[in-house]
Design a protein around this motif. Structure first.
Motif, mmCIF file in Angstrom:
data_model
loop_
_atom_site.group_PDB
_atom_site.id
_atom_site.type_symbol
_atom_site.label_atom_id
_atom_site.label_comp_id
_atom_site.label_asym_id
_atom_site.label_seq_id
_atom_site.Cartn_x
_atom_site.Cartn_y
_atom_site.Cartn_z
ATOM 1 N N GLN A 111 16.257 -34.128 -0.373
ATOM 2 C CA GLN A 111 15.312 -33.111 -0.820
ATOM 3 C C GLN A 111 13.915 -33.689 -1.026
ATOM 4 N N GLY A 112 13.824 -34.887 -1.568
ATOM 5 C CA GLY A 112 12.516 -35.526 -1.731
ATOM 6 C C GLY A 112 11.837 -35.791 -0.401
ATOM 7 N N ALA A 113 12.615 -36.219 0.592
ATOM 8 C CA ALA A 113 12.055 -36.439 1.934
ATOM 9 C C ALA A 113 11.597 -35.129 2.547
ATOM 10 N N MET A 114 12.301 -34.031 2.257
ATOM 11 C CA MET A 114 11.887 -32.722 2.755
ATOM 12 C C MET A 114 10.563 -32.295 2.133
ATOM 13 N N VAL A 115 10.368 -32.605 0.856
ATOM 14 C CA VAL A 115 9.088 -32.314 0.192
ATOM 15 C C VAL A 115 7.959 -33.072 0.889
ATOM 16 N N PHE A 116 8.184 -34.347 1.160
ATOM 17 C CA PHE A 116 7.195 -35.178 1.846
ATOM 18 C C PHE A 116 6.920 -34.655 3.258
ATOM 19 N N PHE A 117 7.980 -34.330 3.996
ATOM 20 C CA PHE A 117 7.843 -33.811 5.359
ATOM 21 C C PHE A 117 7.038 -32.512 5.357
ATOM 22 N N PHE A 160 0.102 -23.026 6.885
ATOM 23 C CA PHE A 160 1.237 -22.726 6.000
ATOM 24 C C PHE A 160 2.387 -22.105 6.791
ATOM 25 N N VAL A 161 2.064 -21.121 7.637
ATOM 26 C CA VAL A 161 3.104 -20.448 8.430
ATOM 27 C C VAL A 161 3.766 -21.432 9.387
ATOM 28 N N LEU A 162 2.970 -22.276 10.040
ATOM 29 C CA LEU A 162 3.534 -23.251 10.967
ATOM 30 C C LEU A 162 4.408 -24.271 10.237
ATOM 31 N N ALA A 163 3.936 -24.727 9.071
ATOM 32 C CA ALA A 163 4.724 -25.682 8.296
ATOM 33 C C ALA A 163 6.015 -25.028 7.786
ATOM 34 N N LEU A 164 5.912 -23.758 7.385
ATOM 35 C CA LEU A 164 7.104 -23.033 6.946
ATOM 36 C C LEU A 164 8.112 -22.907 8.086
ATOM 37 N N GLY A 165 7.609 -22.593 9.280
ATOM 38 C CA GLY A 165 8.496 -22.523 10.437
ATOM 39 C C GLY A 165 9.173 -23.857 10.709
ATOM 40 N N MET A 189 9.847 -26.170 8.497
ATOM 41 C CA MET A 189 10.829 -26.438 7.450
ATOM 42 C C MET A 189 12.089 -25.602 7.646
ATOM 43 N N ILE A 190 11.924 -24.371 8.094
ATOM 44 C CA ILE A 190 13.102 -23.531 8.360
ATOM 45 C C ILE A 190 13.921 -24.123 9.501
ATOM 46 N N ALA A 197 17.450 -23.073 4.855
ATOM 47 C CA ALA A 197 16.117 -22.582 5.199
ATOM 48 C C ALA A 197 15.314 -22.283 3.939
ATOM 49 N N VAL A 198 15.952 -21.650 2.946
ATOM 50 C CA VAL A 198 15.271 -21.367 1.680
ATOM 51 C C VAL A 198 14.911 -22.666 0.975
ATOM 52 N N ALA A 199 15.799 -23.645 1.017
ATOM 53 C CA ALA A 199 15.491 -24.949 0.417
ATOM 54 C C ALA A 199 14.291 -25.593 1.103
ATOM 55 N N GLY A 200 14.145 -25.369 2.411
ATOM 56 C CA GLY A 200 12.970 -25.866 3.118
ATOM 57 C C GLY A 200 11.699 -25.195 2.639
ATOM 58 N N PHE A 201 11.761 -23.886 2.384
ATOM 59 C CA PHE A 201 10.609 -23.165 1.847
ATOM 60 C C PHE A 201 10.242 -23.685 0.461
#
Length: 308
Positions: free
Chosen positions: A39-45, A75-80, A82-83, A208-212
């Motif tokens: 999860q920490g790496a996902m925050v960084f990514f 933001f939208v591209l980064a959200l995509g 992460m999903i 996907a929600v965790a990525g958001f």
């Protein structure tokens, strides 16, 4: 007393941010029983991907780098991204390990941590980047004038944003069809499958929600301390929160975050001078360890009684 409340408010605001990071752990653990060490790496990514797109888009579109349009496009591209990362993680890494021992899944997320960190830095580079959300880190004037207390505008904004997100997700998983399916999956995977709940689809949604959540956490923490590799350690901040609140409870993540944030700040100010400083680094873990001896399942966790 006035200074005490100022310190306490600052700690509570920080605690909401800790709760936001802990929420990513809770969502995945609640749905699949996996402690997602990545999860920490996902925050960084997420933070690095947002900043990377924000730097790249003006050259491609000719838009103002500081404009709102570039911000929201990034933001939208980064959200995509992460999903996609969340869904691929569930499909490629965890789905083949279904019904394996929990330690196997945990080790898989440790490997995933290094993979995600390497991919992020391989694509966007390893340099420290600044991130501005347009909110100045300065005292709120009307609070300073009326109560003579220093409360940061950025901390207040970040806490409000995190609070709204946490509350929205809590309501979503409590009252929607997907939320009810998630609770069924969390209670018993086999029973959920027997009544027609698509287990793999629910897991994909949760990841996907965790990525958001990781993206929002990455933006807030990145704006506070810069987008850098140290963001991966935000996961460690969430561990005491999870121990206090419980690994399967969204309200527990909120309450645990508030307790850890407030106690950390108060200990830093009032106990730190007597122990040589640095207490904010280890006090939350000492508090969590003491709590484990009293209620190991957490404030909102389910107590399991072994029968002989």
């Amino acid at each position: 007393m006035q200074f005490f409340f100022e310190v306490l408010i600052g700690g509570l605001l920080s605690g909401v941010l800790y709760a936001l990071v802990a929420l990513g752990f809770v969502l995945i653990y609640k749905a699949s029983g996996v402690f997602n060490f990545a999860q920490g790496a996902m925050v960084f990514f997420a933070a690095l991907t947002f900043v990377g797109f924000r730097e790249l888009l003006p050259g491609l579109t000719g838009l103002d780098p500081e404009g709102a349009l570039v911000f929201w496009m990034a933001f939208v591209l980064a959200l995509g991204a992460m999903i996609v990362l969340g869904i691929l993680t569930e499909k490629i890494v965890l789905r083949p390990l279904v019904n394996q021992p929990h330690i196997t899944l945990f080790m898989a997320t440790i490997g995933l941590t290094f993979l995600v960190e390497g991919i992020a830095q391989g694509i966007w580079g390893a340099n420290v980047r600044g991130l501005s959300l347009g909110i100045a880190d300065e005292p709120v004037e009307w609070i300073m004038d009326s109560a003579n207390m220093l409360v940061s505008k950025f901390d207040l904004f970040a806490a409000a944003l995190a609070g709204v997100l946490v509350a929205s997700l809590a309501l979503f998983f409590q009252y929607t069809k997907v939320g009810r399916a998630l609770r069924a999956v969390a209670d018993d995977h086999q029973a959920a499958l027997s009544i027609g709940i698509p287990l793999q689809q629910i897991w994909a949604i949760v990841w996907a929600v965790a990525g958001f959540v990781a993206l929002v956490a990455g933006l807030i923490w990145g704006a506070r301390s810069g987008v850098q590799f140290a963001l991966t350690f935000t996961a460690l901040k969430a561990l005491p929160v999870l121990i206090l609140g419980g690994f399967t409870s969204v309200p527990g993540a909120i309450v645990g975050g508030l307790i850890i944030g407030a106690s950390e700040k108060l200990a830093e100010v009032y106990i730190g001078p007597f122990v040589g400083g640095g207490i904010e680094g280890w006090f939350p873990y000492m508090l969590a360890l003491a709590f484990l001896l009293v209620r190991p399942e957490g404030l909102f966790g389910e107590r399991h009684i072994d029968r002989v």
